[in-house]
Design an enzyme around this catalytic site. Sequence first.
Site, short mmCIF file in Angstrom:
data_model
loop_
_atom_site.label_atom_id
_atom_site.label_comp_id
_atom_site.label_asym_id
_atom_site.label_seq_id
_atom_site.Cartn_x
_atom_site.Cartn_y
_atom_site.Cartn_z
N GLY A 49 0.82 -1.21 0.00
CA GLY A 49 0.00 0.00 0.00
C GLY A 49 0.85 1.26 0.00
N CYS A 96 2.91 7.23 13.28
CA CYS A 96 3.37 8.49 12.67
C CYS A 96 3.35 9.61 13.71
CB CYS A 96 2.52 8.85 11.46
SG CYS A 96 0.75 9.10 11.80
N GLY A 129 -4.90 5.71 4.61
CA GLY A 129 -5.40 4.57 3.86
C GLY A 129 -6.19 3.63 4.75
N GLY A 169 -5.36 0.83 6.10
CA GLY A 169 -4.61 0.33 7.25
C GLY A 169 -4.63 1.31 8.40
N ASN A 199 -6.70 1.03 12.25
CA ASN A 199 -5.87 0.96 13.45
C ASN A 199 -5.96 2.20 14.33
OD1 ASN A 199 -4.57 -1.61 13.15
ND2 ASN A 199 -3.41 -0.76 11.44
N ASN A 229 2.80 12.47 7.49
CA ASN A 229 2.61 11.42 8.49
C ASN A 229 3.15 10.09 8.00
OD1 ASN A 229 0.27 12.02 6.72
ND2 ASN A 229 -0.57 10.12 7.55
#
Length: 321
Positions: free
Chosen positions: A13, A132, A165, A167, A171, A292
């Site tokens: 990704g 990040c 995205g 992911g 999370n 990030n």
Amino acid sequence: MTDKINVAIIGSGNIGTDLMIKVLRNSDILEMGAMVGIDPNSDGLARAARLNVPTTADGVQGLIGLDNFAAIDIVFDATSAGAHRSNAAALAPYGKKLVDLTPASIGPYVVPPVNLEQHLDGDVDNVNMVTCGGQATIPMVAAISAVTPVAYAEIVASIASKSAGPGTRANIDEFTETTSHAIEQVGGAARGKAIIVLNPAEPPLLMRDTVLALIGDADHDAIRASITGMAARVAEYVPGYRLKQDVQFTAIPDGEPVHTLLPDGTGPVTTKVSVFLEVEGAAHYLPAYAGNLDIMTSAALRTAESIARRIQNTIPAEVAP
């Protein structure tokens, strides 16, 4: 000339693809050995194939099945927290060094300018890059902690919604939990709290981070100098990292109920330190507003390069006949 260290990236990704571009363009010690995904139609796998990087769309088992798997020493995982736990278990028998860009937190937290050297020696096979927001803000908390005890630190990471995205979105809870723990364990705060904001503004804005720390009486000039020095260290590998404003010190008024934020045994606190940051991405693969993601891949690259140098130093020199 010493051979480069082969690496694989799991996760094709945004983060994985940007990391691949950084390895190919910027690293003088790492070499791409594989790009691993689960979507055969992903842009990351297509780009890797065009760049002659071995690819597989069969996940970690596909990586293990590659002909050059034995030559790969370091594996980056840019998937999700849940996927990393499965990937780490699958790779455990093979002795690979894992650099985890998810919030899974199997291994110790690593923020390069703060504690990277502590985790290069010994038997650490899995290091976690926090988040990040953690990579951007924990150096500032650590810089304050280096001068005076930090009873409480709170960070707010504001990122462009377009840079988040699937992911990242999956999370969010892990982001806040992992970052909060790392603020304490790596940053040195007695208590930490993390907040993430997905900013839907158009055009997308650069990553902005705010760090708030509660301290007692301390040398403000020493804190300011420590923060400025730490910002320069981060900017060595993330050129777009900068202090957006001067560090601010605000006296806490009498009667302000800040004690509700403090763990037992800390305080008293007299001052709030405010640090305002901006992170502009290098735009290797992602747009400049995705600072990030850039700070995560840059921190992971710096960590892997340090691991690679240790690996090179442990390879016995060939004995001349």
